[in-house]
Design an enzyme around this catalytic site. Structure first.
Site, PDB file in Angstrom:
ATOM      1  N   ASP A  77     -74.087  28.206  16.394  1.00 29.64           N
ATOM      2  CA  ASP A  77     -75.209  28.282  17.349  1.00 29.64           C
ATOM      3  C   ASP A  77     -75.940  29.618  17.225  1.00 29.64           C
ATOM      4  O   ASP A  77     -77.180  29.673  17.233  1.00 29.64           O
ATOM      5  CB  ASP A  77     -74.748  28.018  18.795  1.00 29.64           C
ATOM      6  N   ASP A 107     -76.162  19.928   7.911  1.00 30.79           N
ATOM      7  CA  ASP A 107     -77.258  18.987   8.106  1.00 30.79           C
ATOM      8  C   ASP A 107     -78.289  19.582   9.059  1.00 30.79           C
ATOM      9  O   ASP A 107     -79.490  19.641   8.781  1.00 30.79           O
ATOM     10  CB  ASP A 107     -76.672  17.684   8.670  1.00 30.79           C
ATOM     11  N   LYS A 111     -67.964  26.675  13.856  1.00 33.61           N
ATOM     12  CA  LYS A 111     -67.731  26.756  15.308  1.00 33.61           C
ATOM     13  C   LYS A 111     -66.233  26.943  15.523  1.00 33.61           C
ATOM     14  O   LYS A 111     -65.596  26.210  16.291  1.00 33.61           O
ATOM     15  CB  LYS A 111     -68.209  25.468  15.990  1.00 33.61           C
ATOM     16  N   TYR A 123     -68.523  13.329   9.411  1.00 29.16           N
ATOM     17  CA  TYR A 123     -69.350  12.442   8.585  1.00 29.16           C
ATOM     18  C   TYR A 123     -68.516  11.584   7.642  1.00 29.16           C
ATOM     19  O   TYR A 123     -69.058  10.781   6.893  1.00 29.16           O
ATOM     20  CB  TYR A 123     -70.316  13.259   7.722  1.00 29.16           C
TER      21      TYR A 123
END
Ligand code: NAD
Length: 422
Positions: free
Chosen positions: A285, A309, A231, A161
């Site tokens: 996840d 987000d 992740k 971002y």
């Protein structure tokens, strides 16, 4: 410190909040602080005044007062001063340290940067904080929404971002491609033909200050755990490093106050010692499943920009969605509270939408000031109002019975409940 503003409505009374401790970011908060407020665009002119009314009542009920300083950004600033974000607005918020804002419309067109991003960056508000808890009476798509009571700390300045990216077909992107292939030995990864490329910076500094903010919050609010969401199994040197820096920080700076999940099982047999915070980590996840299936195991979450987000919106949906979801941005000794929702222009000025998200953002601000009694009063009064069936149109269409009221009437009902409960 300059107090001479031209494009700000300076209140007649009130005292300035100041920094008490440079190192910890602790504040000196007077009983009548000056607090800048931006109503914002679109429905901001509905939810802003409603919020002010409720926060005034909570302050008064606990023997305090707020001296509001109206500052301008977005459409209202363009109308009054012919600019999007007057320097005075930024200076006033910077000097007064704690402020609240409604939503700002992102102007469409080349060269316009999001005002929200500009404000957060200029003030170095590096943590976007989103509490997700259920208010009794709010309709939810899950069976046990009350199990959710989580606060997500989303890093606000780094990650994909950060805006470091190049468009397909430009000379710049081809330069980056050649650099990667010729000098960094990245072979057979980028397909031939047009490609867009973005960069994902995750720094030790950015990660640690965010995670520190989350752990400090967990300790101050007597929360059980901080979960690092990443992740790192795939993105080892960015998201994996975030996780590693998190554990390193916990060990280096917190001593016995913070233990890891491994310690919890190996040393304490799963019985968490009183007064400690457990630091654990989850793959992003998996975490999106866990917040649905093992909701009550998560408390404070610290994560990077993109994960944060996605995750905070998913969690927000579980407890009733946009009209309800509060937020705040924290920096070092700074807080800018703001609802998650945008300016919903089609409902602007209709005295119709739900002000709960901005009111509960105000609750976060009161908590930041150390006014826990006032903050709890706001939450309890909102809950009392909604659970008695007095709601705005968005919730009214989802519940049976109930009374549909305007934004301003809903705020009045909350004020009445504050008076009753205090
Ligand atoms: P939005 O949140 O403004 O509205 C989407 C829909 O959600 C609305 O049409 C409405 O049905 C519902 N909604 C939102 N807030 C509500 C409330 N308080 N009560 C009841 N219903 C509510 O999102 P959008 O339409 O994507 O964005 C509109 C503008 O807001 C854009 O310019 C966008 O950039 C901006 N925006 C600003 C912020 C911010 O200031 N932090 C955040 C998101 C979007």
């Amino acid at each position: 410190m300059s107090m001479s503003y031209e494009k700000v409505e300076v209140p007649a009374e009130g005292e300035q909040i100041t920094l008490a401790d440079e190192e910890t970011g602790e504040l000196n908060v007077p009983e009548n602080p000056i607090i800048p407020i931006i109503y914002g665009d679109g429905i901001g002119t509905d939810v802003g005044p409603a919020t002010q009314k409720v926060l005034d009542a909570a302050a008064e009920a606990t023997g305090r007062s707020i001296a509001w300083m109206r500052v301008y950004a977005g459409e209202s600033a363009r109308e009054k001063y012919d600019e999007n974000l007057p320097e005075d607005t930024v200076t006033a918020i910077r000097e007064h340290r704690v402020a609240i804002k409604g939503p700002l419309t992102t102007p469409v067109g080349a060269g316009f940067r999001s005002l929200n991003v500009a404000l957060r960056q200029t003030l170095d508000m590096y943590a976007n904080v989103r509490p997700t808890y259920h208010i009794n009476g709010v309709p939810s798509p899950v069976k046990s929404p009350e199990k959710m009571d989580m606060v997500t700390f989303r890093e606000n300045t780094e990650d994909v971002y950060a805006g470091i990216e190049w468009e397909a077909g430009t000379d710049e992107v081809e330069q980056v491609r050649s650099f990667l292939e010729d000098e960094m030995e990245v072979a057979d990864v980028i397909h031939d033909g047009p490609v867009g490329i973005g960069i994902k910076p995750i720094s030790e500094f950015g990660s640690k200050r965010l995670i520190r903010e989350a752990i400090d919050y967990a300790i101050a609010q007597e929360r059980d755990s901080v979960t690092l969401v990443h992740k790192g199994n795939i993105m080892k040197f960015t998201e994996g490093a975030f996780r590693d820096w998190g554990y390193e920080l916990a060990e280096e700076e917190y001593g016995d106050e913070v233990i890891t999940e491994d310690d919890l099982w190996e040393e304490y047999d799963g019985e968490q010692p009183e007064g400690t915070v457990v630091v654990k980590d989850r793959i992003a996840d998996n975490m999106l499943q866990q917040i649905l299936t093992r909701t009550d195991e998560y408390d404070v979450v610290a994560t990077m920009n993109l994960n944060g987000d996605y995750m905070s919106d998913a969690a927000g949906a579980q407890i009733g969605g946009l009209g309800i979801a509060p937020g705040a941005n924290f920096g070092h000794g700074r807080c800018l509270a703001e609802p998650v929702h945008g300016s919903a222009p089609k409902y602007a000025g209709e005295d119709k939408v739900n002000p709960t998200a901005m009111i509960l953002s105000g609750r976060e601000m009161l908590d930041y000031l150390g006014w826990k009694d006032a903050a709890d009063l706001v939450r309890d009064a909102v809950e009392e109002t909604i659970s008695s069936g007095t709601v705005t149109y968005d919730l009214h269409r989802q519940i049976e019975g109930g009374t549909k009221v305007a934004t301003s009437e809903f705020a009045d009902a909350i004020v009445e409940n504050i008076e009753k409960l205090s």
